[in-house]
Motif scaffolding. Structure first.
Motif, PDB file in Angstrom:
ATOM      1  N   ILE A  90      17.253  -3.531 100.997  1.00  0.00           N
ATOM      2  CA  ILE A  90      16.632  -4.344 101.772  1.00  0.00           C
ATOM      3  C   ILE A  90      18.063  -5.360 102.179  1.00  0.00           C
ATOM      4  CG2 ILE A  90      14.830  -6.316 102.275  1.00  0.00           C
ATOM      5  CD1 ILE A  90      13.184  -4.646 100.347  1.00  0.00           C
ATOM      6  N   ILE A  91      18.084  -5.524 103.268  1.00  0.00           N
ATOM      7  CA  ILE A  91      19.292  -6.491 103.899  1.00  0.00           C
ATOM      8  C   ILE A  91      18.827  -7.754 104.149  1.00  0.00           C
ATOM      9  CG2 ILE A  91      21.570  -6.597 104.968  1.00  0.00           C
ATOM     10  CD1 ILE A  91      21.329  -4.336 102.858  1.00  0.00           C
ATOM     11  N   GLN A  92      19.256  -8.951 104.335  1.00  0.00           N
ATOM     12  CA  GLN A  92      19.055 -10.035 105.014  1.00  0.00           C
ATOM     13  C   GLN A  92      20.067 -11.126 104.813  1.00  0.00           C
ATOM     14  OE1 GLN A  92      16.229 -13.355 103.106  1.00  0.00           O
ATOM     15  NE2 GLN A  92      14.830 -12.810 104.984  1.00  0.00           N
ATOM     16  N   ASP A  93      20.457 -11.492 106.092  1.00  0.00           N
ATOM     17  CA  ASP A  93      21.565 -12.592 106.162  1.00  0.00           C
ATOM     18  C   ASP A  93      22.718 -11.978 105.557  1.00  0.00           C
ATOM     19  OD1 ASP A  93      19.568 -14.469 107.284  1.00  0.00           O
ATOM     20  OD2 ASP A  93      19.071 -15.405 105.645  1.00  0.00           O
ATOM     21  N   GLY A  94      23.142 -10.845 105.736  1.00  0.00           N
ATOM     22  CA  GLY A  94      24.385 -10.239 105.195  1.00  0.00           C
ATOM     23  C   GLY A  94      24.538 -10.098 103.695  1.00  0.00           C
ATOM     24  N   HIS A  95      23.179 -10.352 103.227  1.00  0.00           N
ATOM     25  CA  HIS A  95      23.384 -10.056 101.721  1.00  0.00           C
ATOM     26  C   HIS A  95      22.335  -8.928 101.376  1.00  0.00           C
ATOM     27  CE1 HIS A  95      24.483 -14.280 101.815  1.00  0.00           C
ATOM     28  NE2 HIS A  95      24.773 -14.354 100.589  1.00  0.00           N
ATOM     29  N   LEU A  96      22.748  -8.174 100.115  1.00  0.00           N
ATOM     30  CA  LEU A  96      21.790  -7.055  99.556  1.00  0.00           C
ATOM     31  C   LEU A  96      20.872  -8.138  98.894  1.00  0.00           C
ATOM     32  CD1 LEU A  96      21.109  -4.284  98.952  1.00  0.00           C
ATOM     33  CD2 LEU A  96      22.578  -4.564  96.870  1.00  0.00           C
ATOM     34  N   VAL A  97      19.569  -7.868  99.401  1.00  0.00           N
ATOM     35  CA  VAL A  97      18.316  -8.581  98.474  1.00  0.00           C
ATOM     36  C   VAL A  97      17.595  -8.018  97.648  1.00  0.00           C
ATOM     37  CG1 VAL A  97      18.537 -10.411 100.632  1.00  0.00           C
ATOM     38  CG2 VAL A  97      16.808  -8.753 100.594  1.00  0.00           C
ATOM     39  N   GLY A  98      17.287  -6.781  97.907  1.00  0.00           N
ATOM     40  CA  GLY A  98      16.297  -6.021  97.261  1.00  0.00           C
ATOM     41  C   GLY A  98      16.311  -4.485  97.720  1.00  0.00           C
ATOM     42  N   ALA A  99      15.046  -4.040  97.267  1.00  0.00           N
ATOM     43  CA  ALA A  99      14.903  -2.641  97.441  1.00  0.00           C
ATOM     44  C   ALA A  99      13.432  -2.292  97.364  1.00  0.00           C
ATOM     45  CB  ALA A  99      15.198  -1.719  96.204  1.00  0.00           C
ATOM     46  N   VAL A 100      13.242  -1.365  98.278  1.00  0.00           N
ATOM     47  CA  VAL A 100      11.615  -0.837  98.433  1.00  0.00           C
ATOM     48  C   VAL A 100      11.124  -0.331  97.381  1.00  0.00           C
ATOM     49  CG1 VAL A 100       9.852   0.492  99.773  1.00  0.00           C
ATOM     50  CG2 VAL A 100      12.014  -0.404 100.781  1.00  0.00           C
ATOM     51  N   THR A 101       9.861  -0.747  96.899  1.00  0.00           N
ATOM     52  CA  THR A 101       9.170  -0.132  95.379  1.00  0.00           C
ATOM     53  C   THR A 101       7.745   0.385  95.813  1.00  0.00           C
ATOM     54  OG1 THR A 101       8.501  -2.551  94.809  1.00  0.00           O
ATOM     55  CG2 THR A 101      10.759  -1.704  94.034  1.00  0.00           C
ATOM     56  N   HIS A 102       6.956  -0.236  96.569  1.00  0.00           N
ATOM     57  CA  HIS A 102       5.687   0.003  96.532  1.00  0.00           C
ATOM     58  C   HIS A 102       5.256   0.011  98.029  1.00  0.00           C
ATOM     59  CE1 HIS A 102       6.051  -1.172  92.483  1.00  0.00           C
ATOM     60  NE2 HIS A 102       5.154  -0.329  92.000  1.00  0.00           N
ATOM     61  N   VAL A 103       4.110   0.755  98.518  1.00  0.00           N
ATOM     62  CA  VAL A 103       3.323   0.477  99.520  1.00  0.00           C
ATOM     63  C   VAL A 103       2.085   0.290  99.386  1.00  0.00           C
ATOM     64  CG1 VAL A 103       2.732   3.161  99.627  1.00  0.00           C
ATOM     65  CG2 VAL A 103       2.733   1.875 101.751  1.00  0.00           C
TER      66      VAL A 103
END
Length: 417
Positions: free
Chosen positions: A381-394
């Protein structure tokens, strides 16, 4: 005597109620939830929720600033120091080590991967009762072995394969002795003593269990270090499927996966990517560990398809509601960028796989998948040019909604694996 007993019960109830109520107070929760360690990139700072009941003695001795309800920890030069909280200013509380690291930069992934791992021991998948004199018996279940347990030792020898367990059972059976099994359960390691029984139909000794010595699946590479090629993937651990406890990995391999089809998700059931293992031309590496936030290891080479530029890793308090993107593969092996909107972030300084809530708002992604589907776990997950997270659950009831973990936790897990 009755009055004294009644009074004792009342006092006990009041005491219990006091403990419960106190446990919900924010200062108490913040004290309990202090992280075991803190990692701060040099040149940045972290705002940590802080109990008003705790002081730091002489905060001027550290690059730390105490504010009402929080503590700001600044990373100056790379190094190590320890916070020494004190309850009410004089009772020593649990110390918190702080590691000031080099600035955190990782190359986002998004590539689909196939994972095959060998476990440390054999996972008990089920029972296999044996017919003895017309009756079904199950010595393993009777001895207290549960589904999801991991058999690590047999007669004080490490169990590395089904054959090793089988040989130990046959030897003990011929001696008419119980086989000593070292078992890692949901909470503790313990010994179970199982007496093998003779199967007249199979002409062999059995203990009545079905075991599995490995695991495999398809997921997504989250990021990798451009210099060391150490990677993190999946966003959540590989579990035994029964207890949901991370399995202990002995070894494993990572290879690229080619997506050949999509089953869209709906309120009636989760969707999924249909993938087949590809050769290691695009992605290849080993698997070193399996933790709360997925697997880590070292790539054999940089992926051919996908992002090439390293991005700064956002700290949890830098992620905010608003537009963002995820990177994942829907066809073949080439990652694509899709838009999402982060709806809520959770300020947390202890490891958790649910750090942010997001919604898929990309028309192309919604049209093809209905939202988040199996196989997307680990998509960066990318936000404002930063690597912020990863998808884990739905969210099963609304596949357009999903949870993500903070990339910070995955970097920390990778750093210490």
């Amino acid at each position: 005597m009755k009055r004294r007993q009644q009074l004792a019960r009342i006092i006990g109830l009041i005491g219990a109620a006091t403990v419960i109520i106190t446990g919900f107070l924010p200062p108490v929760r913040q004290m309990v939830n202090l992280p075991k360690t803190i990692m701060v990139p040099s040149g940045q700072h972290i705002s940590l929720p802080w109990s008003t009941w705790l002081s730091l003695g002489s905060p001027k001795a550290y690059p730390v600033f105490v504010e009402p309800g929080r503590v700001d920890i600044w990373g100056a030069n790379p190094g190590h120091f320890v916070l020494q909280p004190k309850l009410f200013g004089w009772i020593p509380w649990r110390p918190v080590p702080v590691d000031v690291t080099k600035p955190l930069y990782e190359v986002p992934g998004g590539q689909s991967i196939g994972v095959v791992v060998n476990t440390r021991g054999l996972v008990v998948r089920g029972y296999a009762p044996i017919v003895v004199n017309g009756h079904l018996v199950d010595p393993a279940e009777e001895a207290g072995i549960d589904k999801g347990d991991v058999i690590v030792e047999a007669n004080h020898h490490l169990v590395t394969s089904n054959q090793a367990l089988e040989q130990a059972v046959q030897r003990s059976g011929k001696r008419h002795q119980a086989v000593a099994l070292g078992v890692q359960g949901a909470r503790h390691f313990h010994w179970r003593y199982v007496r093998p029984v003779w199967s007249q139909t199979q002409h062999a000794w059995h203990i009545g269990v079905v075991v599995q010595g490995g695991a495999s699946g398809v997921g997504t590479l989250t990021f990798y270090d451009p210099h060391t090629l150490k990677y993190a993937a999946l966003g959540h651990s590989i579990t035994d499927g029964l207890t949901r406890i991370p399995i202990s990995v002995r070894s494993g391999q990572l290879t690229g996966a080619r997506i050949v089809g999509i089953i869209a998700g709906s309120i009636h059931g989760p969707g999924q990517k249909i993938g087949v293992l590809a050769n290691g031309h695009n992605v290849q590496g080993n698997v070193v560990s399996n933790g709360l936030f997925g697997i880590t290891g070292i790539l054999s080479h940089k992926p051919l398809w996908g992002p090439k530029k390293a991005l700064p890793v956002a700290l949890p308090d830098q992620v905010h509601p608003g537009p963002a993107q995820i990177i994942t593969v829907l066809h073949g092996q080439s990652p694509q960028l899709f838009s999402i909107r982060i709806l809520k972030t959770y300020l947390q300084w202890h490891a958790h796989t649910k750090g942010l809530l997001f919604e898929v708002d990309d028309p192309a992604l919604l049209r093809q998948t209905g939202g988040i589907i199996q196989g997307m776990s680990g998509s960066p997950i990318i936000q404002d040019g930063h690597l912020v997270g990863a998808v884990t659950h739905v969210l099963m009831s609304r596949p357009s909604l999903g949870y993500g973990c903070y990339a910070y936790w995955m970097v920390k897990q990778k750093s210490f694996s």
